[in-house]
Design an enzyme around this catalytic site. Structure first.
Site, PDB file in Angstrom:
ATOM      1  CB  CYS A  51      49.970  37.551 -49.004  1.00  0.00           C
ATOM      2  SG  CYS A  51      48.827  38.938 -49.009  1.00  0.00           S
ATOM      3  CG  ASN A  52      50.050  41.481 -45.999  1.00  0.00           C
ATOM      4  OD1 ASN A  52      51.195  41.472 -46.436  1.00  0.00           O
ATOM      5  ND2 ASN A  52      49.090  42.198 -46.557  1.00  0.00           N
ATOM      6  NE  ARG A  53      46.568  39.741 -40.739  1.00  0.00           N
ATOM      7  CZ  ARG A  53      46.970  40.712 -39.912  1.00  0.00           C
ATOM      8  NH1 ARG A  53      47.302  40.420 -38.662  1.00  0.00           N
ATOM      9  NH2 ARG A  53      47.005  41.971 -40.316  1.00  0.00           N
ATOM     10  CD  GLU A 192      38.649  38.174 -53.028  1.00  0.00           C
ATOM     11  OE1 GLU A 192      37.775  38.939 -52.600  1.00  0.00           O
ATOM     12  OE2 GLU A 192      39.182  37.284 -52.349  1.00  0.00           O
TER      13      GLU A 192
END
Length: 366
Positions: A51-53, A192
């Site tokens: 989600c961040n990269r 998770e």
């Protein structure tokens, strides 16, 4: 010597709107690797997307192939190069090695020290191996990145009071409602991220936990472990009437809650305040929901303030971790340089063996 190159965009260089356009799903990752494996200009490759990269790590056969990879991203994600090129970072050799080690050790994460990133990188590596995209160089590099991450977590306090995006989401909920013990929470998604969120929610003694997931069994399993309530994914809109906070982390390609759905639900709850915390990329929650009275949407970028305070607390440990990364980069560089010497040593050994063989023959014939 092989060139190691890493091209990517992350939460520091690109807003969530762009990151979700560049994000590779599991299926897209496998499809991308199949293409790269058959590209004669690319020797080895790995695609890593969270989600961040989104990052592509590769070993070119000739040249650096940077423009080719950028074009490949544009074509694969059907996005104009001009829309994202300036948001990319490009690292080569030691800089690429250093970046990978930092990412694996969670030094480059939005929440420094969060433990999920290493598992995600290992998963990306397993996919690359399965698609036969990773070779001698990347195999060695990836395994080294795993050991560096493990060493840093063991020898520094960077993982103390381990936090994650899920933790930051609950902290945000706690700031919104000072007493979570009086509030009900619905989790959309049972993966998770959702599981971590549940653990943090329980520590805050939240009143009720509702879990909705496309696979109902997974929702039942997660809810059962924490005395929560499972509902079918199709019931998520109706469930809005009885909860105060929604934390969404599904892998859906489209919004799972839209403005019209929430607007209708607000009437059922007499327009009592409803907070959405969207930690998915691509986003799950329609940002237009913010235009509804008493409905508030926070996405993953809104968590940055909470994350930044965490980074400050871990500053001293980060310095020590960075030193361990630098030492690992030097050692890996020495290994690479040693590869160049191997053919020479082999040639010398072959020559010495030949001389010994000749001398032995002379001795035996005399």
């Amino acid at each position: 010597m092989s060139t190691i190159i890493l091209i990517g965009a992350n939460h520091k260089t690109a807003p969530v709107e762009l990151r979700e356009k560049l994000s590779f799903s599991s299926e897209e990752t496998r499809a991308a690797l199949k293409i790269l494996v058959n590209d004669s200009d690319i020797r080895e490759s790995l695609v890593f997307s969270t989600c961040n990269r989104t990052e592509i790590l590769y070993i070119p056969e000739t040249g650096d192939q940077v423009e080719k990879i950028i074009t490949f991203i544009a074509e694969h994600k059907q996005i104009d190069i001009r829309e994202f090129k300036e948001n990319l970072y490009i690292y080569k050799d030691d800089d690429a090695i250093r970046h990978l080690f930092r990412v694996s050790a969670s030094l480059d994460s939005m929440v420094v020290g969060e433990p999920q990133i290493l598992g995600q990188i290992k998963s990306a590596y397993r996919t690359a191996v399965a698609e036969k995209a990773s070779g001698v160089m990347l195999n060695r590099l990836m395994h080294k990145s795993f050991s560096v991450a493990k060493k840093i977590r063991k020898e520094t306090g960077i993982g103390d009071n381990a936090v994650s995006i899920s933790y930051a989401a609950i902290e945000l909920a706690h700031k919104i409602f000072s007493n979570l013990a009086e509030k009900s929470v619905m989790l959309l998604g049972a993966g998770e991220m959702a599981e971590l969120a549940v653990e943090h929610l329980i520590s805050h003694k939240v009143k009720k936990i509702v879990v909705a997931n496309r696979t109902f069994k997974n929702a039942v399993d997660l809810a059962g472990r924490f005395n929560g309530q499972a509902v079918k994914f199709e019931e998520r809109v109706q469930a809005l009437a009885d909860v105060d906070i929604i934390i969404s982390s599904t892998g859906a390609a489209e919004y799972v809650l839209t403005r019209d759905q929430v607007k209708a639900a607000m009437k059922l709850r007499n327009h009592h305040t409803l907070f959405f915390i969207d930690i998915a990329v691509p986003r799950d929650i329609d940002p237009k929901i913010n235009s509804i009275s008493n409905a508030y949407v926070y996405d993953i970028d809104d968590l940055k303030n909470i994350v930044e305070s965490n980074i400050e607390q871990r500053g001293k440990e980060t310095v020590k971790a960075e030193r361990l990364v630098e030492a690992a980069v030097v050692k890996f560089r020495q290994w690479i340089e040693g590869l160049a010497v191997v053919p020479t040593i082999k040639a010398l050994n072959d020559k010495m063996a030949s001389i010994v063989d000749i001398e032995c023959k002379k001795t035996l014939s005399s």
